[in-house]
Design an enzyme around this catalytic site. Structure first.
Site, PDB file in Angstrom:
ATOM      1  N   SER A  75       0.792  -1.245   0.000  1.00 52.82           N
ATOM      2  CA  SER A  75       0.000   0.000   0.000  1.00 52.82           C
ATOM      3  C   SER A  75       0.814   1.280   0.000  1.00 52.82           C
ATOM      4  O   SER A  75       0.231   2.365  -0.083  1.00 52.82           O
ATOM      5  CB  SER A  75      -0.947   0.019   1.202  1.00 52.82           C
ATOM      6  OG  SER A  75      -2.056  -0.793   0.962  1.00 52.82           O
ATOM      7  N   LYS A  78      -0.031   3.741  -2.653  1.00 48.27           N
ATOM      8  CA  LYS A  78      -1.141   4.685  -2.601  1.00 48.27           C
ATOM      9  C   LYS A  78      -0.698   6.142  -2.506  1.00 48.27           C
ATOM     10  O   LYS A  78      -1.497   7.045  -2.767  1.00 48.27           O
ATOM     11  CB  LYS A  78      -2.080   4.319  -1.450  1.00 48.27           C
ATOM     12  CG  LYS A  78      -2.867   3.047  -1.755  1.00 48.27           C
ATOM     13  CD  LYS A  78      -3.575   2.473  -0.549  1.00 48.27           C
ATOM     14  CE  LYS A  78      -4.313   1.176  -0.961  1.00 48.27           C
ATOM     15  NZ  LYS A  78      -4.647   0.325   0.173  1.00 48.27           N
ATOM     16  N   SER A 130      -6.208   3.117   4.281  1.00 48.77           N
ATOM     17  CA  SER A 130      -5.631   2.279   3.226  1.00 48.77           C
ATOM     18  C   SER A 130      -6.680   1.415   2.531  1.00 48.77           C
ATOM     19  O   SER A 130      -6.425   0.270   2.164  1.00 48.77           O
ATOM     20  CB  SER A 130      -4.511   1.394   3.790  1.00 48.77           C
ATOM     21  OG  SER A 130      -3.636   0.966   2.777  1.00 48.77           O
TER      22      SER A 130
END
Length: 414
Positions: A75, A78, A130
């Site tokens: 993640s 992101k 997330s």
């Protein structure tokens, strides 16, 4: 405590078996070592398989362990998704949830097909919790499909200067295709974070979102309300913590990228494969160790403030140049260009910058204003920090017959 630990291990094993991404739900500060770090960390003392400490102002890498090794990054992806969204869309634009977005695995907001949200709200869900479905909804809103959004991601990574990154998913879930696997390097991830907090025109908005502790919103119809909590525990661990993003998949392990500003220095740490369950605190230990090393060992300098040796770029003789009279030695002054890159940077406290002068000491007429005659190079050991171009400041013509006649006539006026 042991019951909570066993439950976490069991849930983790089950979810990673399905390739599901996990966000940390328990206290992420427990068991983090707080020792002072004054010497360069031994690479074996870091838990991460790949790590980088970067000077955010100059982009120079101050410390690395396998910093250019391509690895899955979960993640932490992101941060790139977020900055692309901020740069390409109005925060008040309306996002409609697709079937694909609604079907994303946990961790997710739980959005349903056809629901509508404001982009701004989904960005908080993306960065604080997330949420994987938020990432897909954002990507489709911007580019139409996740595949087209991946092209935007890879183009932006190349623009930023990444050397070995390939993005397939907007949320960082592990993926492969005919061109490779979803990955970056610790060095590239640091560059992306640097862009997000320093270079992008939307850097302030990025920092505002990623520093928010808690955020509440509802869908556009007002039928469903949501609360997001920031899982970046580093924000409370060290004074000056600016931003960061955690990540975990079964393939990538625990990952983290974060930034800290202390006095006039800004540091970025990127960690890949920093342990697997039940070692979620390893990334905080490594981050603190590298940040403390940066704080204790590095000082900021400005190359513009380093005084040059005036004798090295004194006026230069121009052979056969036209002067005010016959037989006179002709010279031209030099122009030193300003430092273009890395004007301000961090160096270790016991290091000194060395300057090399590579300049022509004699020129031959004619010479023209702006002609290149050499460079001044700033060195830190063998590393070239910056170069300054040196050029001719004054045009000097070559002695010719007409000039000789004119000057001779001046010697014997009528």
């Amino acid at each position: 405590m042991w019951k909570k630990l066993l439950a976490w291990i069991l849930v983790t094993v089950i979810l990673t078996g399905y390739g599901i991404q996990i966000v940390e739900a328990f206290d992420q500060k427990e068991n983090v070592r707080m020792e002072e770090v004054t010497e360069k960390p031994d690479q074996n003392s870091l838990y991460a398989k790949a790590a980088v400490l970067m000077d955010a102002d100059s982009g120079r890498i101050l410390y690395e362990k396998n910093g250019h090794q391509a690895m899955a990054n979960a993640s932490t992806t992101k941060i790139l998704t977020c900055i692309i969204a901020l740069e390409n869309c109005d925060l008040d634009s309306e996002v409609t949830v697709s079937t694909l977005a609604a079907s994303q695995p946990k961790v997710h907001l739980g959005m349903r097909e056809g629901q509508k949200f404001y982009l701004k709200d989904l960005l908080y869900g993306l960065m604080l919790e997330s949420y994987n479905d938020c990432a897909v909804a954002i990507a489709e809103h911007i580019a139409g499909t996740t595949g087209d959004f991946a092209k935007l991601m890879n183009d932006k990574a190349e623009e930023i200067g990444c050397e070995d990154s390939y993005f397939i998913t907007p949320n960082g879930l592990d993926a492969k295709n005919e061109n490779g696997f979803h990955h970056t390097t610790a060095a590239d991830l640091s560059l992306i974070m640097r862009y997000c907090i320093k270079t992008s025109e939307m850097a302030e908005q990025f920092l505002t979102i990623t520093r928010e502790g808690q955020y509440q919103f509802s869908d556009i119809d007002g039928k469903n309300s949501y609360t997001c909590c920031n899982h970046n525990a580093f924000l409370q661990m060290m004074d000056g913590a600016l931003s960061g993003k955690t990540g975990f998949t079964g393939n990538a392990g625990y990952c983290y990228v974060g930034a800290l500003k202390r006095d006039d220095r800004t540091f970025i740490v990127a960690l890949l494969a920093c342990g697997w369950p039940n070692n979620k605190t390893y990334k905080w230990a490594d981050t603190k160790k590298l940040m403390q090393y940066g704080i204790s060992r590095f000082r900021k300098i400005s190359l513009d403030e380093i005084e040059l040796d005036a004798g090295e770029y004194a006026p230069v003789q121009v052979v056969d140049g036209q002067g005010t009279k016959i037989g006179e030695e002709v010279t031209t002054e030099l122009e030193v260009a300003p430092v273009k890159e890395n004007v301000e940077l961090l160096i270790e406290k016991d290091q000194e910058v060395h300057i090399e002068y590579q300049l022509s000491r004699k020129l031959y007429a004619p010479v023209t204003e702006g002609d290149f005659i050499g460079e001044i190079t700033y060195l830190l050991g063998d590393e070239v920090l910056a170069k300054r171009v040196v050029t001719v400041k004054n045009t000097v013509k070559r002695i010719d017959f007409c000039w000789c006649v004119k000057k001779t006539a001046e010697l014997f006026p009528m």
